[in-house]
Design a protein around this motif. Structure first.
Motif, PDB file in Angstrom:
ATOM      1  N   GLU A  45       0.808  -1.144  -0.085  1.00  0.00           N
ATOM      2  CA  GLU A  45      -0.031   0.058   0.001  1.00  0.00           C
ATOM      3  C   GLU A  45       0.879   1.318   0.148  1.00  0.00           C
ATOM      4  OE1 GLU A  45      -2.871   0.446   3.143  1.00  0.00           O
ATOM      5  OE2 GLU A  45      -3.471   2.395   2.324  1.00  0.00           O
ATOM      6  N   ARG A  46       1.986   1.135   0.454  1.00  0.00           N
ATOM      7  CA  ARG A  46       2.957   2.466   0.578  1.00  0.00           C
ATOM      8  C   ARG A  46       3.441   2.422  -0.760  1.00  0.00           C
ATOM      9  NH1 ARG A  46       7.281   2.861   5.006  1.00  0.00           N
ATOM     10  NH2 ARG A  46       7.462   4.674   4.238  1.00  0.00           N
ATOM     11  N   VAL A  47       3.541   1.311  -1.508  1.00  0.00           N
ATOM     12  CA  VAL A  47       3.884   1.542  -3.055  1.00  0.00           C
ATOM     13  C   VAL A  47       2.998   1.974  -3.858  1.00  0.00           C
ATOM     14  CG1 VAL A  47       5.503   0.298  -4.798  1.00  0.00           C
ATOM     15  CG2 VAL A  47       5.759  -0.495  -2.482  1.00  0.00           C
ATOM     16  N   VAL A  48       2.060   1.323  -3.954  1.00  0.00           N
ATOM     17  CA  VAL A  48       0.750   1.691  -4.888  1.00  0.00           C
ATOM     18  C   VAL A  48      -0.316   1.963  -3.861  1.00  0.00           C
ATOM     19  CG1 VAL A  48      -0.834   1.100  -6.690  1.00  0.00           C
ATOM     20  CG2 VAL A  48       1.472   0.249  -6.837  1.00  0.00           C
ATOM     21  N   PRO A  49      -0.673   3.274  -3.334  1.00  0.00           N
ATOM     22  CA  PRO A  49      -1.649   3.468  -2.237  1.00  0.00           C
ATOM     23  C   PRO A  49      -3.059   2.978  -2.779  1.00  0.00           C
ATOM     24  CG  PRO A  49      -0.025   5.354  -2.585  1.00  0.00           C
ATOM     25  CD  PRO A  49      -0.032   4.424  -3.577  1.00  0.00           C
ATOM     26  N   ALA A  50      -3.386   2.900  -4.010  1.00  0.00           N
ATOM     27  CA  ALA A  50      -4.814   2.702  -4.491  1.00  0.00           C
ATOM     28  C   ALA A  50      -5.187   1.287  -4.279  1.00  0.00           C
ATOM     29  CB  ALA A  50      -4.841   2.793  -6.080  1.00  0.00           C
ATOM     30  N   ILE A  51      -4.316   0.494  -3.976  1.00  0.00           N
ATOM     31  CA  ILE A  51      -4.717  -1.131  -3.583  1.00  0.00           C
ATOM     32  C   ILE A  51      -5.581  -1.104  -2.461  1.00  0.00           C
ATOM     33  CG2 ILE A  51      -2.520  -2.105  -4.674  1.00  0.00           C
ATOM     34  CD1 ILE A  51      -1.886  -2.882  -1.651  1.00  0.00           C
TER      35      ILE A  51
END
Ligand code: GLY
Length: 359
Positions: free
Chosen positions: A279-285
């Motif tokens: 989630e820190r890498v791709v918050p949209a997940i």
């Protein structure tokens, strides 16, 4: 000359070997549940470049050669490849230093790699979150839907005449594969049973071990941002995570790595960590549906190189592919096919010779 060959193991390696061998030989594949195991759980990255690490030049060479075979292999199977490449994200100074080491190593190997700031990385891959500080863009890595691949391999193997025996094998020796209540006689046996290979032949007993990996599958929903276009790998304050997009909106998120024997339980801590870092890498997940959790057992070897070659006359091994089973399936299948035919295998597979176990 045609041989009677028994392949033990029906993961991506065993299926690829059986399918390719069936062009010239009578092939039987033994596995109680083919097309499952670690190959079913896998993320699907075909990524020698971003899986490599300084000191693993031989692995990079084998992986590079196999990657070059993938377009032809996929075309023969009728399976689609994802060609957007990989981006790598880092958060703190230690992550940036690791990315520099990887970039230098890859540049020395003549591989194409671009160093990026966090802002530049977000321009390339806009789903990446605001706290990413450093990045790499690596062209040339591919990805494949592992489950589609397994379906295609199984169909092609059947069409090529491979006979499937859905039973576990007990042991492999020259000229024979032992099942629970019978023995299959053969000219050549191939041990391709992944993490279970160590129990099948004495030479493999301490050479192949299970390395557990947990993986999650998520799906974008109506109204959420779409998944990344690239495969995204990241070091989140030194913790590795990867996100591999599929064409239908699914995102495969992995993977933990533990030495836990043959345990395949998915742990609460493993799921928590993967979600937290990803989630820190791709918050949209955070808004995606969590559709599946699974654990698989990679077949680890002592030096992270696979074991491909002769164990004794009439017994070959194709195991120990660790984090690279899908990537290395084409070169492994080509090598075993050449060895069975008595011709020279691809040069890059030499470093995978199991004779090194004796040294
Ligand atoms: N190749 C990815 C993994 O083993 O997790």
């Amino acid at each position: 000359m045609s041989h009677n060959v028994v392949v033990v193991g029906g993961g991506v390696v065993g299926l690829s070997v059986a399918w390719r061998l069936a062009a010239e030989n009578d092939v039987t594949l033994v596995d109680p549940a083919p097309a499952r195991g670690a190959s079913w759980v896998a993320g699907g990255m075909l990524a020698p470049v971003t899986e490599a690490w300084p000191g693993e030049e031989d692995l990079l060479d084998v992986g590079g050669a196999s990657l070059a075979s993938w377009p032809g292999f996929a075309a023969d199977l009728g399976v689609e490849l994802y060609t957007e490449g990989t981006v790598v994200a880092g958060f703190d100074a230690a992550d940036a230093a690791q990315l520099d080491i990887v970039a230098d190593f890859l540049a020395r190997q003549g591989r194409s790699v671009e160093r990026l700031t966090g802002r530049e990385l977000r321009r390339v891959e806009p789903t990446v979150g605001p706290s990413v500080r450093s990045g790499l863009k690596v062209s040339g890595d591919l990805a494949v839907d592992n489950r589609e691949l397994l379906r295609c391999l199984t169909s092609r193997a059947y069409e090529a005449g491979v006979e499937f025996i859905r039973e576990p094998a007990r042991a492999v020796r020259a000229g024979a594969v032992e099942l629970a209540g019978s023995v299959l006689r053969c000219d050549i046996a191939v041990v391709a049973a992944g993490a279970w290979s160590g129990a099948l032949h004495p030479a493999l007993a301490s050479a192949v071990r299970p390395v557990k990996g947990e993986i999650l599958r998520l799906r974008a929903r109506d109204g959420t941002l779409p998944p990344p276009r690239h495969t995204v790998r990241a070091l989140v304050e030194s913790r590795p995570v990867y996100l591999v997009p599929r064409a239908d909106g699914e995102l495969v998120l992995g993977a933990t790595q533990y030495e836990a024997g043959f345990d395949t339980a998915v742990t609460a801590g493993g799921v928590r960590d993967l979600l937290m870092y990803a989630e820190r890498v791709v918050p949209a997940i955070a808004e995606y549906e969590l559709t599946e959790t699974a654990a698989g057992l990679r077949a680890g070897s002592r030096d992270n190189l696979p074991l491909v070659g002769a164990l004794e006359p009439g017994v070959l091994v194709a195991a120990g592919h660790h984090r690279n089973g899908l990537l290395l399936a084409p070169i492994t299948a080509d090598a075993i096919r050449a060895m069975v035919a008595g011709v020279e295998p691809p040069a890059e597979i030499k470093s995978a010779d199991p004779a090194r176990l004796e040294r």
